[in-house]
Design an enzyme around this catalytic site. Sequence first.
Site, PDB file in Angstrom:
ATOM      1  N   ASP A 448     -18.265 -36.672 -22.916  1.00 46.13           N
ATOM      2  CA  ASP A 448     -18.447 -35.335 -22.354  1.00 46.13           C
ATOM      3  C   ASP A 448     -17.079 -34.648 -22.334  1.00 46.13           C
ATOM      4  O   ASP A 448     -16.176 -35.070 -21.616  1.00 46.13           O
ATOM      5  CB  ASP A 448     -19.026 -35.446 -20.945  1.00 46.13           C
ATOM      6  CG  ASP A 448     -19.405 -34.104 -20.345  1.00 46.13           C
ATOM      7  OD1 ASP A 448     -18.880 -33.072 -20.803  1.00 46.13           O
ATOM      8  OD2 ASP A 448     -20.211 -34.083 -19.391  1.00 46.13           O
ATOM      9  N   HIS A 449     -16.938 -33.589 -23.111  1.00 47.74           N
ATOM     10  CA  HIS A 449     -15.630 -32.933 -23.227  1.00 47.74           C
ATOM     11  C   HIS A 449     -15.228 -32.214 -21.950  1.00 47.74           C
ATOM     12  O   HIS A 449     -14.084 -31.750 -21.825  1.00 47.74           O
ATOM     13  CB  HIS A 449     -15.642 -31.942 -24.404  1.00 47.74           C
ATOM     14  CG  HIS A 449     -14.424 -32.044 -25.266  1.00 47.74           C
ATOM     15  ND1 HIS A 449     -13.147 -32.070 -24.753  1.00 47.74           N
ATOM     16  CD2 HIS A 449     -14.281 -32.123 -26.612  1.00 47.74           C
ATOM     17  CE1 HIS A 449     -12.274 -32.142 -25.737  1.00 47.74           C
ATOM     18  NE2 HIS A 449     -12.932 -32.192 -26.881  1.00 47.74           N
ATOM     19  N   ARG A 450     -16.139 -32.120 -20.992  1.00 48.34           N
ATOM     20  CA  ARG A 450     -15.766 -31.497 -19.713  1.00 48.34           C
ATOM     21  C   ARG A 450     -14.942 -32.430 -18.843  1.00 48.34           C
ATOM     22  O   ARG A 450     -14.159 -31.971 -18.006  1.00 48.34           O
ATOM     23  CB  ARG A 450     -17.034 -31.079 -18.947  1.00 48.34           C
ATOM     24  CG  ARG A 450     -17.872 -30.023 -19.633  1.00 48.34           C
ATOM     25  CD  ARG A 450     -19.189 -29.804 -18.908  1.00 48.34           C
ATOM     26  NE  ARG A 450     -20.005 -31.024 -18.895  1.00 48.34           N
ATOM     27  CZ  ARG A 450     -21.197 -31.111 -18.307  1.00 48.34           C
ATOM     28  NH1 ARG A 450     -21.708 -30.059 -17.681  1.00 48.34           N
ATOM     29  NH2 ARG A 450     -21.879 -32.235 -18.347  1.00 48.34           N
TER      30      ARG A 450
END
Length: 478
Positions: A448-450
């Site tokens: 998850d790039h968040r």
Amino acid sequence: MPQVLEFKLPDLGEGLTEAEIVRWLVEVGDVVAIDQPVVEVETAKAMVEVPCPYGGVVTARFGEEGSELPVGAPLLTVAVAVGSDDEGEGADSGSRPSAGAGSGSGADSGSGSRSSSGSGEVESSGNVLVGYGTGAPVARRRRVRPAAVTAAVPAPEPDPVPDTVPGPVAVVSPLVRKLARQHELDLRQLVGSGPDGLILRVDVEAAIRALAGETAAPRPHAAVPATEAVQEPVAESASGAGAGPAALRIPLRGVRGAVADKLARSRREIPDATCWVDADATELMAARSAMNGAGGTAAGPKVSVLALLARICTAALARFPELNSTVDLEAREIVRLPEVHLGFAAQTERGLVVPVVRDAQARNAESIGAEIARLTEAARAGRLTPAELTGGTFTLNNYGVFGVDGSTPIINHPEAAMLGVGRIVPKPWVHQGELAVRQVVQLSLTFDHRVCDGGTAGGFLRYIADCVEQPAVLLRTL
């Protein structure tokens, strides 16, 4: 005179609202004991056996195998002798909650109460109790029909079917009601082809085709196998009916439906990215052989490659805790989790499931391997509980067992990452400056790039690869 008690589908926990009947374990006329499993159902989480809290003779069953029932719908009725020990114990058993499941609710008090049966209504001389018992399976059932029960529960004469049926409509599935509303059909005008006039999806679809002029009349009033309801043609061939093979409609429900919903939600909500690396697993395989006593010196259960990779994952997550987290959308916060509940993908006959090894960060490779073996066996037998399928914080996906090298896995929502492992195969590899044949594996990380940037994800994956190539690296954290 015996008392007829109605047992309804209990609340199976985890917020589940319906279940599919997989297999009936009893038939009408069978004698059942208190807490004997009577039906096997599949929910969105797992397959479970549902025990009946009453002891007596089964007088009716509700729902065919393959049909779905909402929580609170009648499952079966049992004739119990008034004042018998079974009746009292059944009432007590029904009030006890079981692990992972709530108790059914509802009771109609007073004499002369009525409970539904497979062939109509039956007068009951006392309360209609509903509950959910606990306990283990009992001895094999006996099929008898005591004279007292047979006399007390006569089969009523069938009534003529009026044009409009008063009272509740004999429909169980919410999907059937929705389909009828969408096409403005009055369900009271239909004659159900299911047991006791139950209106099935096939009946509604036949009525829709009749209104559209595709058929002259709905299907005759006859029993329809459960599989027929899900094998209707999607559309007629251009040249007319019967001109070509019909497509099959396969409902997304149970475990398959839950997986579909979770994967779709993951794609909608998570901005994922994938990175991968090839690693030389020769030393890891040699270390495994040594652990498992290739020379006959090691003791204890054998350690699997998956268990070693799982132990490497827990060490990597201790170094990169960003990947053992979840995102709280409402609070707009990243929540880093203190424990590692490691999920692993397991393929079963009924679809993909992800059992969870609890507190993997506190286990060694041998302990993780034993738990993986136990959960895998339970998954294949359909005995996993909802608690064993939920609460994961990181997932390990060994798709190499399918003979593939690489993949870009979809994150198991609401987790933040998944490590994929391809097959380990001999390949040409430059080792110590020379070309050699080595055992090579491809590792992929979808994250998850968040929760982190590529640098953190790359560092995590590189540490995994280093441990695979040089297992001694793990000694620093053991």
